[in-house]
Design a protein around this motif. Structure first.
Motif, PDB file in Angstrom:
ATOM      1  N   PHE A 199      -4.607   4.119   9.395  1.00 13.88           N
ATOM      2  CA  PHE A 199      -4.802   4.675   8.050  1.00 13.88           C
ATOM      3  C   PHE A 199      -5.506   6.031   8.055  1.00 13.88           C
ATOM      4  O   PHE A 199      -5.777   6.599   6.994  1.00 13.88           O
TER       5      PHE A 199
ATOM      6  N   ASN B 272      -0.898   3.196  -6.168  1.00 10.44           N
ATOM      7  CA  ASN B 272      -1.902   2.457  -5.403  1.00 10.44           C
ATOM      8  C   ASN B 272      -3.170   3.294  -5.265  1.00 10.44           C
ATOM      9  O   ASN B 272      -3.195   4.257  -4.498  1.00 10.44           O
TER      10      ASN B 272
ATOM     11  N   GLY C 154       0.817  -1.211   0.000  1.00  6.75           N
ATOM     12  CA  GLY C 154       0.000   0.000   0.000  1.00  6.75           C
ATOM     13  C   GLY C 154       0.843   1.250   0.000  1.00  6.75           C
ATOM     14  O   GLY C 154       2.076   1.190  -0.120  1.00  6.75           O
ATOM     15  N   CYS C 155       0.188   2.405   0.150  1.00  5.08           N
ATOM     16  CA  CYS C 155       0.906   3.670   0.006  1.00  5.08           C
ATOM     17  C   CYS C 155       1.807   3.962   1.197  1.00  5.08           C
ATOM     18  O   CYS C 155       2.734   4.747   1.107  1.00  5.08           O
ATOM     19  N   ASP C 156       1.553   3.294   2.343  1.00 10.09           N
ATOM     20  CA  ASP C 156       2.291   3.629   3.556  1.00 10.09           C
ATOM     21  C   ASP C 156       3.084   2.458   4.134  1.00 10.09           C
ATOM     22  O   ASP C 156       3.741   2.609   5.169  1.00 10.09           O
TER      23      ASP C 156
ATOM     24  N   PHE D  55       1.648  -0.350   5.259  1.00  9.29           N
ATOM     25  CA  PHE D  55       0.860  -1.049   6.275  1.00  9.29           C
ATOM     26  C   PHE D  55      -0.362  -1.789   5.732  1.00  9.29           C
ATOM     27  O   PHE D  55      -1.242  -2.178   6.500  1.00  9.29           O
TER      28      PHE D  55
ATOM     29  N   SER E  10      -5.926  -2.614   1.253  1.00 11.06           N
ATOM     30  CA  SER E  10      -4.864  -2.276   0.294  1.00 11.06           C
ATOM     31  C   SER E  10      -4.198  -0.924   0.533  1.00 11.06           C
ATOM     32  O   SER E  10      -3.285  -0.559  -0.202  1.00 11.06           O
ATOM     33  N   SER E  11      -4.616  -0.191   1.544  1.00 11.56           N
ATOM     34  CA  SER E  11      -4.008   1.097   1.888  1.00 11.56           C
ATOM     35  C   SER E  11      -3.677   1.946   0.658  1.00 11.56           C
ATOM     36  O   SER E  11      -2.515   2.258   0.398  1.00 11.56           O
TER      37      SER E  11
ATOM     38  N   LYS F 111      -4.977   9.141   5.582  1.00  8.44           N
ATOM     39  CA  LYS F 111      -3.952   8.861   4.580  1.00  8.44           C
ATOM     40  C   LYS F 111      -4.496   8.773   3.158  1.00  8.44           C
ATOM     41  O   LYS F 111      -3.779   9.040   2.202  1.00  8.44           O
TER      42      LYS F 111
ATOM     43  N   GLU G 296      -3.490   5.213  -1.945  1.00  6.93           N
ATOM     44  CA  GLU G 296      -3.223   6.647  -1.840  1.00  6.93           C
ATOM     45  C   GLU G 296      -4.510   7.445  -2.054  1.00  6.93           C
ATOM     46  O   GLU G 296      -4.721   8.488  -1.450  1.00  6.93           O
TER      47      GLU G 296
END
Lengths: 319, 319
Positions: free
Chosen positions: B292, B135, A158-160, A162, B258-259, B295, B261
């Motif tokens: 999250f 992402n 993912g973007c971070d 996590f 999937s975290s 974010k 962006e």
């Protein structure tokens, strides 16, 4: 002369113990150490020192440092992108811990870090049942519920860094949802972890007068529920039926999202085998979108219990 | 002499009409045609013939065939891996239709096929608001709810080519869930599509006596609800509050997985703008896992409505 770098080191940092092993390309653990008691070190630096001592010793036993390609570490609340451990609940040191940087500076070996569920997924892909798979999910069923998601052959960070918190999708919405360790309600983890299974047992015991072996126990663990279920205990069997149903519903949603080739169950609770798998599969068949029916295999991890954590972490270092 | 292949063709096959356009590398539509009525052709072959006629004409208008790098097609129930349309509900021809093969044999141009939501995601990544993002998720809010998921810079097709069915994760479990077009109950699509919004309005009208502009209408569309909400209609505003709440709950789960962006909303219902975004954001903030929080951006697609489908499909052909 160039020495072939055909060894990696895998480190599994747990809340109580830390395991370190030297692993070859076929997943054989050439040397291992499980002597480090994680919470015995008052500073993170002392803990790093202890690990470096063990690493040095294991490398000497197995061969020369030149053969070591890298170090992979599985650690709670760790971030693949930064190499840091960030505000880990289960470790004695708080704040942000620059694990990868400190360890690579001290050893001179490249270090990669990720959480244990992601390490398990890479381990399955490198040495285990997911060899050759491009799309699969490892779900770890332990004290909590974690996951490592692989899509198009790559782990999802993912973007971070996590991503993959499948344990915290909401299964029961609103006030009826069980309070989860994360502070929210109704998370998958509150139902389908080892802790969740014990909770379900207590709930079911309180709701009925059905005789049960579990009534004699002062505290109930998921292991107790498993033992009772094996003896045909009605309440214990209902607990696994319930747990499998909820996990099947969750997996039906995960399949609608990423259509994986397989879901691999890993960790303590997965050892319940068919007690969990049978109701899970029934629930999945009932709930999955028609397009995906029968496409995704549900598999138990085949990595040996005692080696899985080291292997998973070590696999990171091949990448 | 080598001619630079700096043009692509985008085709959007819809249940009623089919749009075709020639597009340059910056996403400018150089020529377009919207004359094909999809369901006017009794066989798929006649439909292919009609498309080939249009393609030939558009290429002549804009330049030579040598400059065309490929054809990208967005079509319902189509499979990126096989290039087939498989058992599409909304098209007049059933069975498995070898769209990519027939079209590339006839035109001599490489053809790639995917569904409209995936095409939208590739369109956003190539020409739109997701440029440079690795992402993100595009959620299409139209008659149904679809999605295109991009992870590590690649579209998620899953093991069978059909991944990304976010519209069919279950939001209301058990018998209380609304019946969905897929035959299951409680799907996101049954609540957060244009059709779902109209259904919610009818439910809310039936449950109360609150005066509402919507009571005068014989049939209610999501557009009617939008118009009424703009005029301050209480029921209509509650419908958007409810829709946003459920969509926010769903997105909180997608983020845990999937975290991404960004989440990009696309299609008819997304034009409701802040009427939908405000309750969505409140619900998301309330439900998202702490890790999250804040974010993931929620964004409305910026691609012009009339061009989005052609652009999205055409973007496939650059890959």
């Amino acid at each position: 002369m160039n020495v072939e770098k055909n060894r990696v080191i895998g480190i599994d940092i747990g809340g109580t113990g830390t395991k370190i092993g030297v692993v070859d390309a076929r997943g054989k653990i050439l040397a291992r150490d499980e002597s480090i008691v994680t919470n015995a070190y008052s500073t993170f630096e002392e803990f790093i020192n202890a690990m470096c001592g063990v690493i040095e010793r294991l490398i000497k036993i197995t061969d020369s440092k030149e053969k070591v390609r890298g170090i992979g570490v599985g650690a709670p609340d760790s971030n693949f992108y930064t190499g840091n451990i960030e505000h880990a609940f289960n470790l004695p040191w708080k704040d942000v811990l620059p694990l990868a940087r400190m360890l690579s500076e001290r050893t001179g070996i490249p270090v990669r870090v990720t959480n244990d569920a992601n390490a398990a997924a890479i381990g399955e892909m490198t040495y285990g049942t997911a060899k050759g798979m491009k799309n699969f999910i490892v779900i770890t069923l332990g004290t909590g519920v974690g996951s490592g998601i692989v899509i198009n052959g790559e782990l999802v960070y993912g973007c971070d860094g996590f991503a993959g918190e499948l344990g915290h999708v909401t299964m029961v919405r609103g006030e009826d949802g069980r309070l989860c360790g994360c502070g929210r309600k109704g998370c998958l983890e509150a139902y389908c972890s080892a802790t969740g299974v014990a909770r379900t047992a207590k709930e079911f015991l309180a709701k009925t007068n059905t005789p049960s072996l579990l009534r004699d126990l002062e505290t109930i663990t998921s292991r107790d529920v498993y033992d009772a279920a094996l003896k045909g205990d009605k309440i214990a069997l209902e607990v696994f039926e319930f747990t499998g149903r909820i996990l099947g519903e969750a997996i039906a949603d995960f399949i609608a999202i990423s259509s994986p080739e397989a879901i691999i169950l890993f960790g303590g609770l997965s050892r319940a085998g068919n007690l969990l798998l049978d109701p899970l599969q029934r629930s999945l068949d009932k709930n999955v979108l028609h397009t995906f029916k029968g496409k995704t295999k549900i598999i138990l991890s085949q990595l040996p219990d005692s080696d899985a954590a080291i292997l998973g972490a070590s696999a990171l270092a091949w990448e």
